[in-house]
Design a protein around this motif. Sequence first.
Motif, PDB file in Angstrom:
ATOM      1  N   ARG A 269      28.557  30.830  38.365  1.00  0.00           N
ATOM      2  CA  ARG A 269      28.750  30.805  39.824  1.00  0.00           C
ATOM      3  C   ARG A 269      27.925  29.707  40.486  1.00  0.00           C
ATOM      4  O   ARG A 269      28.317  29.152  41.506  1.00  0.00           O
ATOM      5  N   GLU A 270      26.782  29.369  39.869  1.00  0.00           N
ATOM      6  CA  GLU A 270      25.903  28.333  40.438  1.00  0.00           C
ATOM      7  C   GLU A 270      26.560  26.959  40.401  1.00  0.00           C
ATOM      8  O   GLU A 270      26.168  26.061  41.127  1.00  0.00           O
ATOM      9  N   ASN A 271      27.516  26.782  39.505  1.00  0.00           N
ATOM     10  CA  ASN A 271      28.116  25.456  39.334  1.00  0.00           C
ATOM     11  C   ASN A 271      29.599  25.612  38.976  1.00  0.00           C
ATOM     12  O   ASN A 271      30.040  25.277  37.879  1.00  0.00           O
ATOM     13  N   LYS A 272      30.331  26.113  39.958  1.00  0.00           N
ATOM     14  CA  LYS A 272      31.721  26.532  39.712  1.00  0.00           C
ATOM     15  C   LYS A 272      32.651  25.404  39.282  1.00  0.00           C
ATOM     16  O   LYS A 272      33.720  25.632  38.732  1.00  0.00           O
ATOM     17  N   ASP A 273      32.248  24.170  39.566  1.00  0.00           N
ATOM     18  CA  ASP A 273      33.149  23.046  39.276  1.00  0.00           C
ATOM     19  C   ASP A 273      33.136  22.645  37.808  1.00  0.00           C
ATOM     20  O   ASP A 273      33.986  21.873  37.366  1.00  0.00           O
ATOM     21  N   HIS A 274      32.140  23.132  37.073  1.00  0.00           N
ATOM     22  CA  HIS A 274      32.025  22.693  35.688  1.00  0.00           C
ATOM     23  C   HIS A 274      32.285  23.804  34.671  1.00  0.00           C
ATOM     24  O   HIS A 274      31.767  24.906  34.801  1.00  0.00           O
ATOM     25  N   THR A 275      33.084  23.443  33.675  1.00  0.00           N
ATOM     26  CA  THR A 275      33.282  24.368  32.565  1.00  0.00           C
ATOM     27  C   THR A 275      32.183  24.091  31.534  1.00  0.00           C
ATOM     28  O   THR A 275      31.831  22.944  31.292  1.00  0.00           O
ATOM     29  N   VAL A 276      31.657  25.161  30.945  1.00  0.00           N
ATOM     30  CA  VAL A 276      30.594  25.010  29.953  1.00  0.00           C
ATOM     31  C   VAL A 276      31.115  25.463  28.585  1.00  0.00           C
ATOM     32  O   VAL A 276      31.726  26.529  28.471  1.00  0.00           O
TER      33      VAL A 276
END
Length: 303
Positions: free
Chosen positions: A252-259
């Motif tokens: 949620r802290e970095n919704k634009d990136h898939t990990v």
Amino acid sequence: MNKKMKVIIVSGFLGSGKTSLLLQMIKNNQYEHKPKIAILMNELGGFNVDSKILGEDTPYNELLNGCICCDLKSDVAVQLSDLYYRHAPDFCIIEATGVAHPVEIYDACTDPVLTKFSEIQNITTIVDAKRYLERSKYTETTRRLMEEQVKYADIVIVNKMDLIDEAERIDLQHQLNSINQRAEMIETEYSKTNIDILSIKGHEVNAHIYMHHGITSMVYTFNGAIDSRAFVTWLSQLPDSVLRVKGFIKFRENKDHTVLFQYAYGIPQYETEVMNMPLKLVIIGEGLEKQKLMDQLDQLQFS
Ligand SMILES: Nc1nc2c(ncn2[C@@H]2O[C@H](COP(=O)(O)OP(=O)(O)OP(=O)(O)O)[C@@H](O)[C@H]2O)c(=O)[nH]1
């Protein structure tokens, strides 16, 4: 007649470094003559995380939802034929599931349909140094599987050397040599090696094996981003029976990136992916409590 396609069988327990080796071989293609390499990947689950990591340029086929050694033996001939007739590669590397017995894959590759156009070059086994030393904590079958993966190898890549000390290294060398004296042994970190694995011609195997490993997998799909702290807490309470987790998540802290998330033998790893990937997590283990894990992941997802 065209030259035969040479088949390399890459075995090694869950999370030992098989895909890392493949990436080295493909991305750095250090071979002078730049042979054409195709990949056949086998995954226990219905979702292949590793093929997404490999990229688009390498011809590959996949065998999902089972193990070559258990129920996909006949599919090997179909998939290898397909790779050969569509791409005519010099080599085909089979990345087995971590719970496959290399001899069963070897058997599958000696199907008469295949011997017309392909031959087995070698069995390369990757060992997770620390996990191998601590294999007594697993069931008898799993322990035996780890040892037999070494026993039948022509090349043994002893990986994750950064995670053991000198005394453990000597102990491990001794243990591996007592199981297999003829294999070429190479110690690596992140499966990085200069040895030309493709050119080593292995021995013929005359054994027939059937082993039932009792290791299963499940796939969980997230609808969206999850809380990273809750995820770390979930990880920290996973039982030892969970042997491997991998997949794609969003926080949620970095919704634009898939990990790209990997977890092998207690060690988590997070890598940011450039592309959007399906948010799926594959969990593999001995006697998995699937419903309990599903409920826990539901809680992560919906809280
Ligand atoms: N510390 C350390 N980690 C490693 C090393 N080699 C691989 N890893 C990590 O171990 C994890 C598993 O590596 P993979 O190459 O995916 O292993 P694998 O055998 O293909 O795994 P599965 O096929 O999914 O069972 C990843 O998180 C890697 O980054 C190493 O030498 N040292």
